[in-house]
Design a protein around this motif. Structure first.
Motif, PDB file in Angstrom:
ATOM      1  N   PHE A 153       0.721   4.373   7.481  1.00 30.75           N
ATOM      2  CA  PHE A 153      -0.301   4.598   6.448  1.00 30.75           C
ATOM      3  C   PHE A 153      -0.627   3.296   5.714  1.00 30.75           C
ATOM      4  CE2 PHE A 153       1.468   9.176   5.732  1.00 30.75           C
ATOM      5  CZ  PHE A 153       1.077   9.515   7.014  1.00 30.75           C
ATOM      6  N   GLY A 154       0.428   2.599   5.263  1.00 26.32           N
ATOM      7  CA  GLY A 154       0.227   1.373   4.501  1.00 26.32           C
ATOM      8  C   GLY A 154      -0.462   0.290   5.307  1.00 26.32           C
ATOM      9  N   ALA A 155      -0.133   0.205   6.598  1.00 26.11           N
ATOM     10  CA  ALA A 155      -0.758  -0.816   7.439  1.00 26.11           C
ATOM     11  C   ALA A 155      -2.264  -0.594   7.547  1.00 26.11           C
ATOM     12  CB  ALA A 155      -0.114  -0.795   8.826  1.00 26.11           C
ATOM     13  N   GLN A 156      -2.684   0.642   7.713  1.00 27.06           N
ATOM     14  CA  GLN A 156      -4.113   0.899   7.825  1.00 27.06           C
ATOM     15  C   GLN A 156      -4.829   0.658   6.503  1.00 27.06           C
ATOM     16  OE1 GLN A 156      -5.565   4.015  10.458  1.00 27.06           O
ATOM     17  NE2 GLN A 156      -3.466   4.670  10.828  1.00 27.06           N
ATOM     18  N   ALA A 157      -4.158   0.941   5.383  1.00 26.21           N
ATOM     19  CA  ALA A 157      -4.758   0.644   4.087  1.00 26.21           C
ATOM     20  C   ALA A 157      -4.870  -0.865   3.879  1.00 26.21           C
ATOM     21  CB  ALA A 157      -3.928   1.270   2.967  1.00 26.21           C
ATOM     22  N   ALA A 158      -3.849  -1.606   4.286  1.00 30.57           N
ATOM     23  CA  ALA A 158      -3.903  -3.066   4.178  1.00 30.57           C
ATOM     24  C   ALA A 158      -4.993  -3.642   5.057  1.00 30.57           C
ATOM     25  CB  ALA A 158      -2.539  -3.661   4.557  1.00 30.57           C
ATOM     26  N   GLU A 159      -5.153  -3.069   6.257  1.00 26.21           N
ATOM     27  CA  GLU A 159      -6.208  -3.533   7.158  1.00 26.21           C
ATOM     28  C   GLU A 159      -7.586  -3.263   6.561  1.00 26.21           C
ATOM     29  OE1 GLU A 159      -7.480  -3.221  11.892  1.00 26.21           O
ATOM     30  OE2 GLU A 159      -5.946  -1.889  11.047  1.00 26.21           O
ATOM     31  N   TYR A 160      -7.736  -2.147   5.863  1.00 28.36           N
ATOM     32  CA  TYR A 160      -9.017  -1.859   5.221  1.00 28.36           C
ATOM     33  C   TYR A 160      -9.333  -2.901   4.144  1.00 28.36           C
ATOM     34  CZ  TYR A 160     -12.484   0.357   2.228  1.00 28.36           C
ATOM     35  OH  TYR A 160     -13.615   0.602   1.474  1.00 28.36           O
ATOM     36  N   LEU A 161      -8.320  -3.303   3.379  1.00 27.40           N
ATOM     37  CA  LEU A 161      -8.535  -4.225   2.267  1.00 27.40           C
ATOM     38  C   LEU A 161      -8.773  -5.662   2.721  1.00 27.40           C
ATOM     39  CD1 LEU A 161      -5.791  -2.941  -0.193  1.00 27.40           C
ATOM     40  CD2 LEU A 161      -8.258  -2.719  -0.486  1.00 27.40           C
ATOM     41  N   ALA A 162      -8.047  -6.114   3.737  1.00 27.94           N
ATOM     42  CA  ALA A 162      -8.091  -7.541   4.101  1.00 27.94           C
ATOM     43  C   ALA A 162      -8.350  -7.789   5.573  1.00 27.94           C
ATOM     44  CB  ALA A 162      -6.781  -8.212   3.682  1.00 27.94           C
ATOM     45  N   GLY A 163      -8.665  -6.777   6.344  1.00 26.36           N
ATOM     46  CA  GLY A 163      -8.949  -6.974   7.756  1.00 26.36           C
ATOM     47  C   GLY A 163      -7.698  -7.004   8.610  1.00 26.36           C
ATOM     48  N   GLU A 164      -7.890  -7.197   9.902  1.00 20.64           N
ATOM     49  CA  GLU A 164      -6.774  -7.139  10.847  1.00 20.64           C
ATOM     50  C   GLU A 164      -5.738  -8.223  10.599  1.00 20.64           C
ATOM     51  OE1 GLU A 164      -6.186  -6.616  15.693  1.00 20.64           O
ATOM     52  OE2 GLU A 164      -8.184  -6.871  14.814  1.00 20.64           O
ATOM     53  N   ARG A 165      -6.154  -9.312   9.958  1.00 26.32           N
ATOM     54  CA  ARG A 165      -5.209 -10.405   9.683  1.00 26.32           C
ATOM     55  C   ARG A 165      -4.118  -9.989   8.705  1.00 26.32           C
ATOM     56  NH1 ARG A 165      -9.883 -11.525   6.824  1.00 26.32           N
ATOM     57  NH2 ARG A 165      -9.649 -11.757   4.553  1.00 26.32           N
ATOM     58  N   ALA A 166      -4.312  -8.872   8.004  1.00 26.00           N
ATOM     59  CA  ALA A 166      -3.311  -8.426   7.032  1.00 26.00           C
ATOM     60  C   ALA A 166      -2.180  -7.639   7.680  1.00 26.00           C
ATOM     61  CB  ALA A 166      -3.979  -7.561   5.957  1.00 26.00           C
ATOM     62  N   LEU A 167      -2.341  -7.224   8.936  1.00 27.94           N
ATOM     63  CA  LEU A 167      -1.359  -6.347   9.558  1.00 27.94           C
ATOM     64  C   LEU A 167       0.004  -7.014   9.725  1.00 27.94           C
ATOM     65  CD1 LEU A 167      -3.497  -4.500  12.272  1.00 27.94           C
ATOM     66  CD2 LEU A 167      -2.565  -3.581  10.139  1.00 27.94           C
TER      67      LEU A 167
END
Length: 559
Positions: free
Chosen positions: A478-492
């Motif tokens: 869940f958190g990974a997809q939320a982080a990806e929404y906020l900062a793009g795939e580079r946030a994963l």
């Protein structure tokens, strides 16, 4: 830390107060009515399209199977709350809390249905063929289509995603790892740091090793672990129920009588107990299945289901299994397992330094004052006698009335300048008594020990650790997809590294303040998500009507 705790406590009092609980129940009731109570009138349909639909088929190139998506969602919702949380609800709300927990689950099924239907509609395709999804996508996409709410679309979606990331680090990671570490240390003597490092290593392996993306690896693990974990716990609970089957009719009677204040309680207690039963039942149900938070949408959105209504039906089953099945198993074990067959009076007349457990009767009123608890009226003096025949008097002031399934009575030994005082024959000299409510994992251990004996502690410790670990894996997705929404795939990659590193520390740090912070972030998610789901309710109803108006659906209804 005191200031921070005070702030989070105040915020949680607002976020999780009566308005929030009412909003969750109203949402569930609204979607139940508008869909013709689909969760009750059409169980054959949603069971046929979910668990009986051939769940073992291979994953498609576009995503994961619906069963894997549900397993990922269940991995996050099935946690220590299904064991210790239910015990706490029974201690505070009485047996009636179970009935209201069922009510909240029945309504929550349709809230979850609406969330995941919208999640399927507003998800986005990734270049690698997978899906980008979560509540933040329908918050942004749905609100941006309406002139009045368009300015709020991006900010609210960002607030939700940010709260989801922080909740993943707190409630989904640190708190759960701490529970797992404590369980392993108490049951098997494994140091907390050892448990944290081992489970963190497994978490990292799921995130970074193997085929597919992170969501697919998470789904592959949880689709194997969750069914086995759930089956073993259910099997143990059913065995205990079978041993105590003569008590089952009385348990059901107690649940329904207590839910409506029909127990033979002391005067003036019924109104209070109804309030407690309703409050604790609703809160336990909501916190257990997370319907309304929007958290599980990210897992379901990765599924290869094409029909949004079918995706919503998987959430109906998820809530049903989490609360109606798993939480009920815990409740039945606690209410049906016999405690030591002694009365409160017998325990008080034979006080020792060894804990004595006894079950309160329906009419036992509990008055609390500091560390001392007694089943008598307030403001009176009472004489207690130890097992050695010594008498002493205690005075109990007025306090809050509450109920517990089981009580623990322990004598406190006298101490002098030279240490603990003894009788001439070496027996301990009792100075005072401590009467405590038995709740949480201790209450479950007591219930399990009535059948499994000394192995009960180890069984429950292993169960708590496994439940907590799967929650870590689920919330990591869940958190990974939320982080990806906020900062793009580079946030994963940074998110997964930080998430794994924090998991290793969960077994050794003090988590007293983390619970309040985690509740706060969950509350923010719900406060943003629920109004949006209601705003988009027209889409949910339209899609549901479309599904059941299909020719094949009409044929099944006629036949």
């Amino acid at each position: 830390m005191g200031l921070v705790s005070g702030i989070t406590e105040h915020v949680n009092g607002v976020l999780w107060g009566a308005p929030m609980i009412a909003l969750m129940l109203i949402s569930g009731a609204y979607f139940s009515v508008r869909t013709g109570f689909m969760q009750l009138r059409r169980p054959g349909e949603w069971l046929r399209r979910t668990v009986f639909s051939g769940v073992r088929r291979e994953r498609s190139a576009e995503g994961i199977t619906p069963f894997q998506a549900m397993s990922s969602a269940l991995a996050a919702t099935l946690g220590t709350g299904n064991i210790a949380g239910v015990a706490a609800a029974l201690a505070s709300g009485g047996a009636g809390a179970v009935f209201w927990m069922w009510v909240s689950a029945i309504l929550g099924m349709m809230t979850g249905y609406a969330e995941n239907l919208l999640g399927n509609l507003y998800r986005r395709r990734k270049p690698d063929g997978g899906w980008l999804g979560g509540a933040m996508y329908y918050i942004r996409g749905g609100l941006s289509q309406r002139p009045l709410t368009r300015p709020l679309a991006k900010p609210l979606a960002a607030v939700f995603a940010g709260a989801c990331v922080l909740s993943a680090f707190g409630m989904g990671n640190l708190v759960q790892m701490n529970c797992a570490a404590q369980a392993m240390e108490s049951g098997f003597g494994v140091p907390g740091i050892t448990t944290g490092i081992i489970l963190a290593a497994i978490t990292g392996a799921v995130f970074f090793l193997g085929k597919g993306n992170g969501a697919q690896r998470t789904a592959a693990l949880t689709s194997r672990v969750v069914p086995v974990m759930s089956a073993l716990y259910i099997a143990a609970a059913v065995y205990i129920l079978a041993v105590n089957i003569p008590r089952f009719p009385a348990v059901m009677g107690t649940i329904f009588r207590s839910a409506f204040g029909l127990e033979a309680a002391a005067g003036g207690v019924n109104g209070y107990m109804i309030k407690q039963a309703v409050s604790m039942g609703f809160r336990r149900g909501v916190f257990s299945n997370e319907a309304g938070l929007g958290s599980s949408v990210a897992a379901h959105a990765a599924s290869d289901v094409s029909d949004p209504c079918v995706q919503g039906m998987w959430s109906i089953f998820e809530v049903f299994f989490d609360t109606i099945v798993m939480c009920s198993m815990t409740a039945f074990v606690l209410l049906g397992s016999p405690c030591r067959e002694i009365t409160a009076q017998e325990a008080f007349m034979n006080v020792t330094t060894q804990p004595q457990y006894f079950r309160l009767t329906e009419s036992d009123q509990l008055i609390t004052s500091g560390a001392l608890l007694l089943t008598t009226g307030a403001g009176e003096e009472h004489t207690l006698r130890t097992a050695r025949g010594a008498e002493f008097t205690v005075r109990i002031g007025a306090g809050d009335t509450t109920y517990s399934n089981v009580m623990k009575l322990t004598g406190v030994q006298s101490r002098g300048s030279g240490g603990e005082l003894l009788w001439r024959d070496g027996a301990p000299l009792i100075q005072s008594v401590r009467l405590e409510e038995v709740t949480g994992a201790e209450l479950m251990t007591l219930a399990f020990s009535s059948v499994f004996g000394s192995a009960a502690g180890k069984l429950l410790s292993a169960a708590v650790a496994l439940f907590a670990f799967t929650t870590v894996i689920g919330w990591g997705s869940f958190g990974a997809q939320a982080a990806e929404y906020l900062a793009g795939e580079r946030a994963l990659i940074p998110f997964r590294i930080a998430y794994t590193a924090l998991a290793a520390t969960g077994g050794i740090i003090d988590m007293s303040a983390a619970w309040g912070a985690a509740d706060m972030f969950n509350g923010i998610m719900a406060a943003v998500n629920l109004p949006v789901v209601l705003i988009l309710s027209g889409t949910v109803i339209k899609q549901t009507k479309r599904y059941f108006d299909r020719p094949e659906s009409r044929h099944k209804k006629k036949s």
